[in-house]
Design an enzyme around this catalytic site. Structure first.
Site, PDB file in Angstrom:
ATOM      1  CG  HIS A  62      -8.980 -38.510 -14.867  1.00  0.00           C
ATOM      2  ND1 HIS A  62     -10.325 -38.588 -15.120  1.00  0.00           N
ATOM      3  CD2 HIS A  62      -8.751 -37.215 -14.537  1.00  0.00           C
ATOM      4  CE1 HIS A  62     -10.886 -37.399 -14.957  1.00  0.00           C
ATOM      5  NE2 HIS A  62      -9.946 -36.539 -14.598  1.00  0.00           N
ATOM      6  CD  GLU A  63      -5.691 -35.562 -12.752  1.00  0.00           C
ATOM      7  OE1 GLU A  63      -5.630 -34.581 -13.520  1.00  0.00           O
ATOM      8  OE2 GLU A  63      -6.621 -35.725 -11.940  1.00  0.00           O
ATOM      9  CG  HIS A  98      -7.451 -33.816 -17.593  1.00  0.00           C
ATOM     10  ND1 HIS A  98      -8.636 -33.595 -18.250  1.00  0.00           N
ATOM     11  CD2 HIS A  98      -7.790 -34.141 -16.323  1.00  0.00           C
ATOM     12  CE1 HIS A  98      -9.645 -33.797 -17.417  1.00  0.00           C
ATOM     13  NE2 HIS A  98      -9.165 -34.138 -16.237  1.00  0.00           N
ATOM     14  CD  GLU A 158     -12.536 -33.552 -15.329  1.00  0.00           C
ATOM     15  OE1 GLU A 158     -12.044 -34.631 -14.932  1.00  0.00           O
ATOM     16  OE2 GLU A 158     -11.889 -32.492 -15.372  1.00  0.00           O
ATOM     17  CG  ASP A 184     -13.558 -40.365 -15.478  1.00  0.00           C
ATOM     18  OD1 ASP A 184     -12.492 -40.157 -14.868  1.00  0.00           O
ATOM     19  OD2 ASP A 184     -14.661 -39.926 -15.092  1.00  0.00           O
ATOM     20  CG  HIS A 235     -15.187 -33.954 -11.998  1.00  0.00           C
ATOM     21  ND1 HIS A 235     -15.004 -32.686 -11.497  1.00  0.00           N
ATOM     22  CD2 HIS A 235     -13.970 -34.408 -12.336  1.00  0.00           C
ATOM     23  CE1 HIS A 235     -13.709 -32.401 -11.527  1.00  0.00           C
ATOM     24  NE2 HIS A 235     -13.056 -33.426 -12.039  1.00  0.00           N
ATOM     25  NE  ARG A 244     -14.979 -39.038 -12.366  1.00  0.00           N
ATOM     26  CZ  ARG A 244     -13.975 -38.266 -11.957  1.00  0.00           C
ATOM     27  NH1 ARG A 244     -14.132 -37.523 -10.864  1.00  0.00           N
ATOM     28  NH2 ARG A 244     -12.843 -38.241 -12.608  1.00  0.00           N
TER      29      ARG A 244
HETATM   30 ZN   LIG Z   1     -10.062 -34.479 -14.425  1.00  0.00          ZN
END
Ligand SMILES: [Zn+2]
Length: 326
Positions: free
Chosen positions: A162-163, A166, A223, A227, A286, A292
């Protein structure tokens, strides 16, 4: 208050108790496996041209990684007195201001952390081009040094992926490998990326966590992309990690892939009051915890296969409405 004002002093005590060196080693290894998986995916993308791919891979290779706690600890140069709470808070604030002012005109300190070691969170910094995982998030349900790889890749791997994505989402993609605000995409690739995000907006707009109140697909877009992409990359990294090893035996009746997805689902298990959920639907970039999990999983063929989801079932979305970005 101790964490907010003396976070790294508290953090030194915290990691001694809660973050053994084996955990750091294991997490670093996972991050590198995720990096390999994302590199493979970027290389094989059919919608991104060779020029942009080269830039994306340069950026990915340059990603800095911070795990657990800073290499050098901050010194808090102010008095903390047992019987003076108000004074302590004021001295802490004054120290923080001086600390910031002292940075003026100096080069960037790339060793600095934006979160304290005990924080249960993680971040990607576009201006530093780095991903950061404080020790606080490196505990169950996110990470368990005693759990098997499938569960850890499903939980922490999901968060690492996920990070990482980004760095390439609608905001992160505007920064280059050194963290400068500089466009490195060809116009055609940027357009191809944006057209693919429409399906993500539509998917999440349709979720209705409270009667009459929907997720805002645009607000949560970055976000949700992270995910969906993060889970896909984590699964690929889990499979890569098995290379050369025999297929893992089921544990408690669950196969490796099934444990991977159970690990992912456990990360966002939560309770929330209706009023808080309603507020967050309007303000939080989010999606709620349930979405999620169900959002990314219902897009992933690897998930259908693991649990035998059939066409037409709610957790198996039709191929033509499935967003495919990473
Ligand atoms: Zn995030």
């Amino acid at each position: 208050m101790a964490d907010g004002t003396l976070g790294e002093a508290l953090g030194q005590l915290y990691v001694k108790v809660a973050f053994p060196p084996e955990s750091k080693k294991k997490v670093l290894e996972m991050v590198e496996n995720l990096r390999v998986a994302l590199r493979e995916r970027i290389t094989n993308l059919d919608w991104m041209g060779a020029e942009t791919k080269q830039q994306a891979i340069t950026k990915l290779n340059a990603f800095g990684v911070k795990i657990g706690y800073p290499d050098k600890w901050k010194t808090y140069a102010f008095d903390v007195k047992r019987d003076d709470y108000f004074g302590n808070v004021r001295r802490a604030a004054a120290f923080r201001i001086q600390e910031n002012l002292a940075k003026l005109g100096k080069p960037i300190d790339r060793t600095e952390w934006g979160m304290t070691p005990s924080t249960v969170n993680a971040y990607y910094s576009p201006t530093m081009n780095e991903i950061v995982f404080p020790a606080g998030i490196l505990q169950p349900p996110f990470f368990d040094p005693k759990a098997d790889d499938a569960v850890n890749y499903g939980s922490l791997g999901f968060v690492i992926g996920h990070e990482m994505t980004h760095g390439f989402d609608d905001s992160g993609s505007q920064f280059d490998a050194e963290g400068n605000l500089k466009n490195w995409w060809t116009d055609a690739d940027k357009k191809a990326y944006q057209s693919r995000t429409d399906l993500v907006v539509k998917q999440y707009d349709a979720y209705e966590p409270l009667k009459g109140e929907h997720v805002n697909g645009k607000l949560t877009l970055g976000e949700n992309i992270a995910d969906i992409g993060g889970l896909k990359i984590a699964f690929a990294a889990y499979q890569n990690s098995l290379k050369g090893k025999p297929a893992p035996a089921p544990i408690d009746g669950f196969t490796g892939p099934q444990r991977f997805f159970l690990g992912a689902a456990a990360v966002w298990r939560n309770h929330i009051r209706e009023a808080a959920l309603s507020l967050r639907l309007k303000t939080d970039p989010h999606s709620p915890g349930r979405e999620r999990v169900n959002g990314p999983l219902s897009n992933l063929p690897e998930f259908y296969e693991a649990f035998g989801c059939a066409d037409g079932q709610p957790m198996k979305r039709d191929a033509q409405v499935r967003p495919a970005i990473w």
